[in-house]
Design a protein around this motif. Structure first.
Motif, short mmCIF file in Angstrom:
data_model
loop_
_atom_site.label_atom_id
_atom_site.label_comp_id
_atom_site.label_asym_id
_atom_site.label_seq_id
_atom_site.Cartn_x
_atom_site.Cartn_y
_atom_site.Cartn_z
N TYR A 35 66.95 43.56 -1.55
CA TYR A 35 67.28 42.16 -1.36
C TYR A 35 67.00 41.38 -2.64
O TYR A 35 66.08 41.71 -3.38
CB TYR A 35 66.44 41.54 -0.24
N LEU A 43 66.91 35.18 1.20
CA LEU A 43 66.99 36.63 1.03
C LEU A 43 68.43 37.08 1.18
O LEU A 43 69.02 36.95 2.24
CB LEU A 43 66.14 37.33 2.09
N ARG A 55 74.87 53.12 2.82
CA ARG A 55 75.52 52.88 4.11
C ARG A 55 76.15 51.50 4.18
O ARG A 55 77.07 51.28 4.96
CB ARG A 55 74.54 53.05 5.26
N ASN A 56 75.62 50.59 3.39
CA ASN A 56 76.18 49.25 3.44
C ASN A 56 75.87 48.50 2.16
O ASN A 56 74.92 48.82 1.44
CB ASN A 56 75.61 48.48 4.63
N ALA A 96 64.64 54.43 10.00
CA ALA A 96 66.02 54.91 10.08
C ALA A 96 67.06 53.84 9.81
O ALA A 96 68.24 54.11 9.85
CB ALA A 96 66.27 55.52 11.46
N GLY A 97 66.64 52.60 9.56
CA GLY A 97 67.65 51.60 9.23
C GLY A 97 67.51 50.33 10.03
O GLY A 97 66.42 49.91 10.38
N ALA A 98 68.64 49.72 10.31
CA ALA A 98 68.68 48.34 10.79
C ALA A 98 68.08 48.14 12.17
O ALA A 98 67.85 47.02 12.58
CB ALA A 98 70.12 47.83 10.77
N ASN A 99 67.83 49.21 12.90
CA ASN A 99 67.27 49.06 14.24
C ASN A 99 65.76 49.13 14.25
O ASN A 99 65.13 49.02 15.30
CB ASN A 99 67.84 50.14 15.16
N ASN A 100 65.19 49.33 13.08
CA ASN A 100 63.75 49.51 12.98
C ASN A 100 63.11 48.43 12.14
O ASN A 100 63.75 47.82 11.29
CB ASN A 100 63.42 50.86 12.36
N GLU A 101 61.82 48.23 12.37
CA GLU A 101 61.07 47.27 11.58
C GLU A 101 61.15 47.65 10.11
O GLU A 101 61.03 48.82 9.74
CB GLU A 101 59.61 47.26 12.02
N GLN A 102 61.36 46.66 9.27
CA GLN A 102 61.38 46.86 7.84
C GLN A 102 60.04 46.46 7.23
O GLN A 102 59.45 45.45 7.61
CB GLN A 102 62.47 46.02 7.18
N PHE A 104 58.32 45.51 3.68
CA PHE A 104 58.71 45.07 2.34
C PHE A 104 57.71 45.49 1.28
O PHE A 104 56.50 45.56 1.54
CB PHE A 104 58.86 43.54 2.31
#
Lengths: 113, 112
Positions: A35, A43, A55-56, A96-102, A104
């Motif tokens: 980001y 952000l 992936r994106n 694993a990506g967007a479904n999980n807590e990130q 930083f």
């Protein structure tokens, strides 16, 4: 366990130069997102990598690129730096990506003169 | 693409009062909505999150509500304390396309 780390923490470059930033995710995390944070824009999503594959991608010019290695560490590169690229660059890792807590990292503060 | 609007951009409350921050999103396929707190000079940290199959979630003084029909979600902080002062970001995740969009942030100031 150790958190997300980013190197370097601070960087000063001049216009036209290129820069490479590094991000080491939490052990076991396979997804790394990048980001750009600026005071006026908040952000902004740059890109996301999972198992060495992008992936994106957000809406940034091609001067911004990245990659991920087999150990999940990721790098982002900005070529032909512009004054407007001055920002805090944050990476975030998740299982694993967007479904999980990130989680930083502390960020790399890039200043372009 | 997804658009997330966050309001207000700044919020001042007296210690002990409640604070509410609202976000609206445009992509009806978004299904995961975290809230992050970023203290000055520090990294964003997750404080609470909600998934699209849940309408409300609480964690001590913090709660999040989600209205899927209206496509908005809100952060509620009760009994605010000076250490709640920070910038709060909402985000909307479309897990199918691995896309994340953040709101522009709310600077919360809790006045002792």
């Amino acid at each position: 366990k150790a958190g997300v780390t980013q190197t370097p923490r601070y960087l000063i470059k001049t216009r036209g130069q290129q820069v490479t930033l590094s991000c080491s995710p939490i052990s076991g995390h396979r997804s790394v997102s990048w980001y750009q944070q600026t005071p006026g824009q908040g952000l902004q999503f740059l890109f996301e990598y999972f198992s060495e594959t992008q992936r994106n991608k957000g809406n940034f010019p091609g001067r911004f690129s990245g990659r991920q290695f087999s150990n999940s560490r990721s790098e982002m590169n900005v070529s032909t730096l512009e004054l407007g690229d001055s920002a805090l660059y944050l990476c975030a890792s998740s299982l694993a990506g967007a479904n999980n807590e990130q989680f930083f990292g502390p960020g790399t503060r890039l200043t372009v003169l | 693409g997804e658009n997330v609007e966050q309001h207000p951009s700044t919020l001042s409350v007296q210690e002990g009062d409640s604070a509410v921050i609202k976000c609206t999103y445009s992509d009806s396929a978004s299904n995961y909505f975290p809230w992050y707190k970023q203290e000055l000079g520090k990294r964003p940290q997750l404080i609470i999150d909600i998934r699209s199959n849940v309408g409300e979630k609480k964690d001590q003084r913090i709660a999040v509500t989600l209205n899927k029909t209206a496509k908005h979600f809100s952060l509620h902080i009760t009994e605010t304390q000076p250490e709640d002062s920070a910038v709060y970001f909402c985000a909307a995740h479309n897990t199918g396309y691995q896309k994340v969009t953040f709101g522009t942030g709310t600077k919360l100031q809790v006045i002792p």
